[in-house]
Scaffold this motif. Structure first.
Motif, mmCIF file in Angstrom:
data_model
loop_
_atom_site.group_PDB
_atom_site.id
_atom_site.type_symbol
_atom_site.label_atom_id
_atom_site.label_comp_id
_atom_site.label_asym_id
_atom_site.label_seq_id
_atom_site.Cartn_x
_atom_site.Cartn_y
_atom_site.Cartn_z
ATOM 1 N N HIS A 145 -34.165 -29.512 38.366
ATOM 2 C CA HIS A 145 -34.258 -29.894 39.773
ATOM 3 C C HIS A 145 -34.545 -31.377 39.979
ATOM 4 C CE1 HIS A 145 -38.466 -29.042 38.636
ATOM 5 N NE2 HIS A 145 -38.782 -29.937 39.560
ATOM 6 N N LYS A 146 -35.218 -32.002 39.023
ATOM 7 C CA LYS A 146 -35.526 -33.428 39.163
ATOM 8 C C LYS A 146 -34.265 -34.294 39.061
ATOM 9 C CE LYS A 146 -40.288 -33.203 37.456
ATOM 10 N NZ LYS A 146 -41.249 -33.708 36.437
ATOM 11 N N GLU A 147 -33.210 -33.756 38.483
ATOM 12 C CA GLU A 147 -31.972 -34.518 38.319
ATOM 13 C C GLU A 147 -31.050 -34.402 39.527
ATOM 14 O OE1 GLU A 147 -29.962 -33.816 34.638
ATOM 15 O OE2 GLU A 147 -31.834 -33.572 33.507
ATOM 16 N N PHE A 148 -31.364 -33.474 40.422
ATOM 17 C CA PHE A 148 -30.481 -33.246 41.561
ATOM 18 C C PHE A 148 -30.978 -33.934 42.828
ATOM 19 C CE2 PHE A 148 -29.097 -29.848 38.786
ATOM 20 C CZ PHE A 148 -27.725 -29.855 38.992
ATOM 21 N N ALA A 149 -30.019 -34.334 43.645
ATOM 22 C CA ALA A 149 -30.333 -34.985 44.923
ATOM 23 C C ALA A 149 -29.995 -34.058 46.074
ATOM 24 C CB ALA A 149 -29.543 -36.283 45.045
ATOM 25 N N CYS A 150 -29.882 -32.753 45.788
ATOM 26 C CA CYS A 150 -29.497 -31.787 46.811
ATOM 27 C C CYS A 150 -30.382 -30.557 46.724
ATOM 28 C CB CYS A 150 -28.030 -31.398 46.657
ATOM 29 S SG CYS A 150 -27.664 -30.588 45.082
ATOM 30 N N SER A 151 -30.374 -29.777 47.775
ATOM 31 C CA SER A 151 -31.123 -28.533 47.820
ATOM 32 C C SER A 151 -30.377 -27.458 47.034
ATOM 33 C CB SER A 151 -31.283 -28.077 49.266
ATOM 34 O OG SER A 151 -30.007 -27.739 49.801
ATOM 35 N N PRO A 152 -31.046 -26.345 46.677
ATOM 36 C CA PRO A 152 -30.357 -25.245 45.986
ATOM 37 C C PRO A 152 -29.143 -24.735 46.754
ATOM 38 C CG PRO A 152 -32.725 -24.955 45.827
ATOM 39 C CD PRO A 152 -32.494 -26.104 46.771
ATOM 40 N N ALA A 153 -29.244 -24.698 48.081
ATOM 41 C CA ALA A 153 -28.123 -24.210 48.895
ATOM 42 C C ALA A 153 -26.915 -25.142 48.767
ATOM 43 C CB ALA A 153 -28.552 -24.090 50.356
ATOM 44 N N LYS A 154 -27.146 -26.437 48.852
ATOM 45 C CA LYS A 154 -26.044 -27.391 48.724
ATOM 46 C C LYS A 154 -25.536 -27.460 47.286
ATOM 47 C CE LYS A 154 -27.164 -30.367 52.656
ATOM 48 N NZ LYS A 154 -27.466 -31.753 53.090
ATOM 49 N N TRP A 155 -26.430 -27.204 46.324
ATOM 50 C CA TRP A 155 -26.054 -27.199 44.902
ATOM 51 C C TRP A 155 -24.924 -26.202 44.645
ATOM 52 C CZ3 TRP A 155 -27.341 -22.917 41.573
ATOM 53 C CH2 TRP A 155 -27.138 -23.147 40.215
ATOM 54 N N GLU A 156 -24.932 -25.085 45.355
ATOM 55 C CA GLU A 156 -23.891 -24.071 45.181
ATOM 56 C C GLU A 156 -22.502 -24.630 45.470
ATOM 57 O OE1 GLU A 156 -23.902 -21.056 44.070
ATOM 58 O OE2 GLU A 156 -26.047 -20.657 43.875
ATOM 59 N N ARG A 157 -22.432 -25.611 46.355
ATOM 60 C CA ARG A 157 -21.131 -26.172 46.736
ATOM 61 C C ARG A 157 -20.496 -26.975 45.599
ATOM 62 N NH1 ARG A 157 -22.899 -28.884 52.531
ATOM 63 N NH2 ARG A 157 -23.905 -27.026 53.441
ATOM 64 N N TYR A 158 -21.311 -27.495 44.714
ATOM 65 C CA TYR A 158 -20.803 -28.344 43.642
ATOM 66 C C TYR A 158 -20.361 -27.559 42.405
ATOM 67 C CZ TYR A 158 -23.040 -32.081 46.318
ATOM 68 O OH TYR A 158 -23.413 -32.957 47.319
ATOM 69 N N ARG A 159 -20.764 -26.309 42.318
ATOM 70 C CA ARG A 159 -20.571 -25.560 41.075
ATOM 71 C C ARG A 159 -19.111 -25.277 40.747
ATOM 72 N NH1 ARG A 159 -24.202 -20.491 40.796
ATOM 73 N NH2 ARG A 159 -23.837 -20.772 38.561
ATOM 74 N N LEU A 160 -18.307 -24.942 41.755
ATOM 75 C CA LEU A 160 -16.900 -24.636 41.499
ATOM 76 C C LEU A 160 -16.153 -25.871 41.018
ATOM 77 C CD1 LEU A 160 -14.541 -22.709 41.494
ATOM 78 C CD2 LEU A 160 -14.194 -23.186 43.934
ATOM 79 N N ASN A 161 -16.393 -27.006 41.632
ATOM 80 C CA ASN A 161 -15.740 -28.239 41.201
ATOM 81 C C ASN A 161 -16.127 -28.594 39.773
ATOM 82 O OD1 ASN A 161 -14.525 -28.408 43.673
ATOM 83 N ND2 ASN A 161 -15.441 -30.355 44.258
ATOM 84 N N ALA A 162 -17.397 -28.363 39.434
ATOM 85 C CA ALA A 162 -17.846 -28.646 38.073
ATOM 86 C C ALA A 162 -17.126 -27.744 37.074
ATOM 87 C CB ALA A 162 -19.357 -28.449 37.963
ATOM 88 N N PHE A 163 -16.926 -26.480 37.441
ATOM 89 C CA PHE A 163 -16.178 -25.562 36.575
ATOM 90 C C PHE A 163 -14.739 -26.033 36.401
ATOM 91 C CE2 PHE A 163 -13.119 -22.044 36.377
ATOM 92 C CZ PHE A 163 -13.448 -21.520 35.132
ATOM 93 N N ALA A 164 -14.118 -26.465 37.492
ATOM 94 C CA ALA A 164 -12.738 -26.948 37.435
ATOM 95 C C ALA A 164 -12.613 -28.152 36.500
ATOM 96 C CB ALA A 164 -12.246 -27.304 38.830
ATOM 97 N N ILE A 165 -13.578 -29.061 36.573
ATOM 98 C CA ILE A 165 -13.588 -30.223 35.680
ATOM 99 C C ILE A 165 -13.708 -29.763 34.233
ATOM 100 C CG2 ILE A 165 -14.938 -32.256 34.984
ATOM 101 C CD1 ILE A 165 -15.743 -32.509 37.975
ATOM 102 N N ALA A 166 -14.591 -28.791 33.986
ATOM 103 C CA ALA A 166 -14.803 -28.285 32.634
ATOM 104 C C ALA A 166 -13.550 -27.616 32.089
ATOM 105 C CB ALA A 166 -15.972 -27.309 32.628
ATOM 106 N N LEU A 167 -12.871 -26.833 32.917
ATOM 107 C CA LEU A 167 -11.652 -26.149 32.468
ATOM 108 C C LEU A 167 -10.550 -27.156 32.145
ATOM 109 C CD1 LEU A 167 -10.106 -22.907 33.812
ATOM 110 C CD2 LEU A 167 -8.653 -24.905 33.493
ATOM 111 N N LEU A 168 -10.335 -28.101 33.054
ATOM 112 C CA LEU A 168 -9.293 -29.110 32.823
ATOM 113 C C LEU A 168 -9.593 -29.918 31.568
ATOM 114 C CD1 LEU A 168 -8.665 -30.439 36.447
ATOM 115 C CD2 LEU A 168 -7.202 -28.911 35.120
#
Length: 229
Positions: A145-168
């Motif tokens: 949590h110390k590394e994030f600049a967002c709340s847990p709710a907003k964190w959910e929005r970033y997860r799919l894009n991170a997966f897409a980056i990992a897959l590519l």
């Protein structure tokens, strides 16, 4: 044309177990969104690699005219085939050209604070393990949590894009040392906005890699899973 022997050509053979676990999590909650973003690229997670087929094909690649030259005919991968296999639209869409982000910009796109100690970002790469531990694991925000600049709710929005980056970065544009290019964050961001296509970029990378390996490059950095299909 003289062709070298390719006994040591390396490539992605198995899908990283971490990526498989991440995909299972995505499928439970956001499979539809993932398929809308990535099309059939998610199916590559289930493909089994045939390295011997790719090595055999390399012997027939003519890098001067960009075709596989067999005795009686020629073949070459096409944009129509790539788009068709993946179910990704490409007609009347703007081609994506990747751009390397600054370390600060990359972390911001992941909802994270600037971290100057991540020297890998200055070199333009990040690891799959880093992305999964922060954005794939369901407890990622709590654990880091110390590394994030967002709340847990907003964190959910970033997860799919991170997966897409990992897959590519793991299956479509892999590197020998398993480093994921941070420029893929820009690619995913453009895909999410709509009206763009990644199909020409995939085809160009396959053709570029075929040529490099024919000339002696050791690692196949294009999508060998897609080429064998």
């Amino acid at each position: 044309m003289d062709y070298p022997h390719f006994p040591n050509t390396q490539m992605v053979v198995k899908v990283n177990p971490t990526l498989k676990v991440w995909w299972k999590d995505i499928k439970r909650n956001r499979e539809l969104e993932a398929n809308e973003l990535l099309g059939g690229l998610t199916a590559l997670i289930s493909v089994k690699s045939d390295r011997y087929l790719i090595k055999a094909l390399l012997k027939f690649w003519d890098f001067e005219i960009l075709v596989f030259k067999f005795r009686d005919f020629e073949l070459t991968p096409t944009i129509e085939e790539i788009g068709g296999f993946l179910g990704l639209p490409y007609k009347e869409r703007e081609m994506i050209v990747p751009h390397k982000p600054t370390p600060r910009s990359f972390l911001k796109q992941m909802g994270m604070r600037h971290n100057p100690s991540l020297l890998c970002l200055k070199e333009g790469w990040i690891s799959l393990e880093f992305l999964y531990s922060r954005l794939g694991d369901e407890e990622g925000h709590e654990n880091f949590h110390k590394e994030f600049a967002c709340s847990p709710a907003k964190w959910e929005r970033y997860r799919l894009n991170a997966f897409a980056i990992a897959l590519l970065g793991s299956l479509v544009f892999p590197t020998e040392r398993k480093k994921i290019h941070t420029s893929l964050s820009y690619v995913v961001r453009m895909l999410a906005r709509g009206g763009k296509t990644i199909v020409p970029m995939i085809l160009a990378e396959i053709i570029r890699t075929l040529t490099r390996c024919t000339k002696g490059r050791r690692y196949f950095e294009g999508c060998n899973f897609l080429l064998q299909l």
